[in-house]
Design a protein around this motif. Structure first.
Motif, PDB file in Angstrom:
ATOM      1  N   LEU A 122       0.837  -1.198   0.000  1.00 12.69           N
ATOM      2  CA  LEU A 122       0.000   0.000   0.000  1.00 12.69           C
ATOM      3  C   LEU A 122       0.871   1.247   0.000  1.00 12.69           C
ATOM      4  O   LEU A 122       0.580   2.223  -0.681  1.00 12.69           O
ATOM      5  N   HIS A 123       1.966   1.201   0.739  1.00 12.38           N
ATOM      6  CA  HIS A 123       2.880   2.340   0.814  1.00 12.38           C
ATOM      7  C   HIS A 123       3.440   2.683  -0.570  1.00 12.38           C
ATOM      8  O   HIS A 123       3.492   3.848  -0.959  1.00 12.38           O
ATOM      9  N   ARG A 124       3.815   1.665  -1.342  1.00 11.79           N
ATOM     10  CA  ARG A 124       4.340   1.901  -2.696  1.00 11.79           C
ATOM     11  C   ARG A 124       3.272   2.486  -3.613  1.00 11.79           C
ATOM     12  O   ARG A 124       3.544   3.373  -4.417  1.00 11.79           O
ATOM     13  N   LYS A 125       2.043   1.962  -3.513  1.00 16.56           N
ATOM     14  CA  LYS A 125       0.956   2.451  -4.365  1.00 16.56           C
ATOM     15  C   LYS A 125       0.623   3.902  -4.031  1.00 16.56           C
ATOM     16  O   LYS A 125       0.416   4.724  -4.927  1.00 16.56           O
ATOM     17  N   GLU A 129      -6.051  20.420   4.493  1.00 20.04           N
ATOM     18  CA  GLU A 129      -4.853  19.602   4.396  1.00 20.04           C
ATOM     19  C   GLU A 129      -4.837  18.759   5.654  1.00 20.04           C
ATOM     20  O   GLU A 129      -4.879  19.290   6.763  1.00 20.04           O
ATOM     21  N   GLU A 130      -4.820  17.458   5.462  1.00 14.02           N
ATOM     22  CA  GLU A 130      -4.981  16.542   6.587  1.00 14.02           C
ATOM     23  C   GLU A 130      -3.868  15.498   6.553  1.00 14.02           C
ATOM     24  O   GLU A 130      -3.524  14.974   5.495  1.00 14.02           O
ATOM     25  N   MET A 131      -3.310  15.216   7.713  1.00 13.13           N
ATOM     26  CA  MET A 131      -2.291  14.174   7.832  1.00 13.13           C
ATOM     27  C   MET A 131      -2.935  12.952   8.482  1.00 13.13           C
ATOM     28  O   MET A 131      -3.552  13.068   9.540  1.00 13.13           O
ATOM     29  N   VAL A 132      -2.819  11.809   7.811  1.00 14.06           N
ATOM     30  CA  VAL A 132      -3.396  10.574   8.333  1.00 14.06           C
ATOM     31  C   VAL A 132      -2.307   9.500   8.386  1.00 14.06           C
ATOM     32  O   VAL A 132      -1.339   9.548   7.628  1.00 14.06           O
ATOM     33  N   ARG A 133      -2.476   8.577   9.285  1.00  8.66           N
ATOM     34  CA  ARG A 133      -1.527   7.470   9.374  1.00  8.66           C
ATOM     35  C   ARG A 133      -1.814   6.467   8.266  1.00  8.66           C
ATOM     36  O   ARG A 133      -2.964   6.225   7.911  1.00  8.66           O
ATOM     37  N   LEU A 134      -0.776   5.889   7.725  1.00  5.64           N
ATOM     38  CA  LEU A 134      -0.895   4.915   6.649  1.00  5.64           C
ATOM     39  C   LEU A 134      -1.777   3.743   7.062  1.00  5.64           C
ATOM     40  O   LEU A 134      -2.596   3.261   6.281  1.00  5.64           O
TER      41      LEU A 134
END
Length: 103
Positions: free
Chosen positions: A2-5, A56-61
Motif C-alpha cells: 500500500l505504501h508503494r501504491k 490539508e490533513e495528515m493521516v496514518r498509513l
C-alpha cells in the motif's frame, strides 16, 4: 505494498478518494501531497454553505482502508463525441441515432 501504491499516486498527482477506517468516512477528490514515514498528507476541498473550504490533513498509513481513483468519464445524454477530421472512416464512431433514422 500500500505504501508503494500511495507513493506512486503521490508522484502522479492524480485525484483520489481515500477511505479512513478509523473514522469510517471517505475523503473525496483528494490529492496525496506528501508521504513521510507512516504519515500521508492529503489536500482536498469541501463545499459548505456557499463557501469552499480547502483542507490539508495528515493521516496514518495504517488508517487508510482503501484508495480509489477515477479512470475515465463519459458525458451522459445525446451528445456527439468529438472526432478529428483526419481519423480514418473505418475507425470513426458512428452515431447510432442517425443509423436508426436515415432521414
Amino acid at each position: 505494498m500500500l505504501h508503494r501504491k500511495i507513493y506512486q499516486l503521490c508522484c502522479d498527482g492524480r485525484e483520489v478518494c481515500v477511505f479512513l477506517r478509523d473514522q469510517q468516512r471517505w475523503i473525496e477528490r483528494a490529492r496525496i501531497i506528501d508521504i513521510e514515514g507512516d504519515l500521508v498528507t492529503l489536500r482536498y476541498e469541501t463545499d459548505e454553505e456557499d463557501e469552499v473550504c480547502s483542507w490539508e490533513e495528515m493521516v496514518r498509513l495504517e488508517s487508510i482502508g482503501a484508495v480509489t481513483q477515477k479512470l475515465a468519464s463519459v458525458p451522459r445524454g445525446n451528445i456527439e463525441p468529438l472526432v478529428t477530421e483526419d481519423c480514418p472512416e473505418s475507425e470513426r464512431i458512428r452515431n447510432r441515432f442517425t443509423d436508426l433514422n436515415p432521414e
